[in-house]
Design an enzyme around this catalytic site. Sequence first.
Site, PDB file in Angstrom:
ATOM      1  N   CYS A   1      37.356  29.754  37.182  1.00  9.27           N
ATOM      2  CA  CYS A   1      36.394  29.631  38.281  1.00  9.27           C
ATOM      3  C   CYS A   1      35.727  28.262  38.370  1.00  9.27           C
ATOM      4  O   CYS A   1      35.008  27.987  39.329  1.00  9.27           O
ATOM      5  CB  CYS A   1      35.325  30.714  38.158  1.00  9.27           C
TER       6      CYS A   1
ATOM      7  N   HIS B   1      33.213  35.681  45.587  1.00  8.64           N
ATOM      8  CA  HIS B   1      33.657  34.744  44.557  1.00  8.64           C
ATOM      9  C   HIS B   1      35.079  34.304  44.879  1.00  8.64           C
ATOM     10  O   HIS B   1      36.021  35.077  44.731  1.00  8.64           O
ATOM     11  CB  HIS B   1      33.594  35.414  43.184  1.00  8.64           C
TER      12      HIS B   1
ATOM     13  N   HIS C   1      25.978  29.411  40.064  1.00  8.98           N
ATOM     14  CA  HIS C   1      27.291  30.066  39.993  1.00  8.98           C
ATOM     15  C   HIS C   1      27.139  31.505  40.477  1.00  8.98           C
ATOM     16  O   HIS C   1      27.940  31.980  41.275  1.00  8.98           O
ATOM     17  CB  HIS C   1      27.830  30.011  38.572  1.00  8.98           C
TER      18      HIS C   1
END
Length: 399
Positions: A160, A328, A293
């Site tokens: 990620c 995400h 995040h």
Amino acid sequence: MSAEVYIAGIGAITAIGNNVAECLAALENEQAGMADITMMNTVHRGEIPAAEVKLTNAQLAEATGLDGWISRTTLLSLTAAKEALADAGIPDFDSLRVGFVSANTVGGMDKSEDFFIEFIGDKSKGKLRNVFDHECGSVTETVADQLGITDYMTTISTACSSSANAIFYGARLIRNNVVDVVVAGGADSLTKFTLNGFNTLMILDKEFCKPFDENRQGLNLGEGAAYVVLVSDKVAKTLNKPVYCKLGGYNNSNDAYHQTASSPEGTGSYLAMQGALAKAGLTTADIDYINLHGTGTPNNDSAEGTAVKRLFDPHYPKMSSTKSYTGHTLGASGAVEAVFSVLAIKHGIIYPNLRLQTPMHEFDFAPERRLLKGEDVKHVMSNSFGFGGNCTSLIFSKV
């Protein structure tokens, strides 16, 4: 060595918009992109929401000029990269040394999944072209060819944090005089492998995610692509419009705590933020906004919050997670949120953390719950923390 690295162009396609202008409008209107899954063929339709780009492969192929059988990740990547380059409008582009640093985590897996459905049923069936571009690097190669970039090309895949690492690697290439311009960012499409994998980890929310909420249940997966065009001092002076901002700070750290979990102390997160501040020559008091995040999983938000508290306490900047809009987007997330960070500086905006109702009890700070406009946003920190403890923070600064 170039003293500064500037952002000259931006491009993005996400569940909230097919280009930067549409994404900005959705951010300002607090319109999230999550919904029932419609594009991907999965048994979880109607059960698990996701943030899908609202264009079919055929529509993306028509817009990019690529063949319709090309992987969705490639189609998304080219869409955003072309927008970023067009936005930059660099004079005498062909005379410059140009690099393409692109990130993804799924490659052409969406097409490979199509192949194996047919192949498993009948070993003589299945289109081999669907597995030809399976690996992550093939996406980068195809897009670089379409953009006409031949001087430097590489692929980064660090979960990620992938596209955040692509951006800061691109900055290092410019600062070390390897190239003059870098198109840096990343893309990822939704695949059944990804959805099933995250579902097995039991970290998907069956409702729309609510990062940094006390009652958060997990994340929503998304897809998309985003790129920034990084330029040297020399190139910046030739542009016909002002640069957006500069990339002043960046750092990558790894706490090596667990394959899929962040350390409870947020060690990697803390070191990434601390290192980015040092690289930028800034203090915590200089940061006006943190694009967290903020995935919405219990582990991530607790670890990231602990790191934020350790570094910024007692004076916290405004913060929020824009994954509450886009879901995400995995390998694309660092670049998507980099573009949103650039827009925050340009337009003086602080984004709300959508659906936040009960702030986490263990922290004496909370993300913003409403859109703030007219803010003097000079420095934005953007966090991207990946599996395996691979943590990266970027700092964008007004010029």
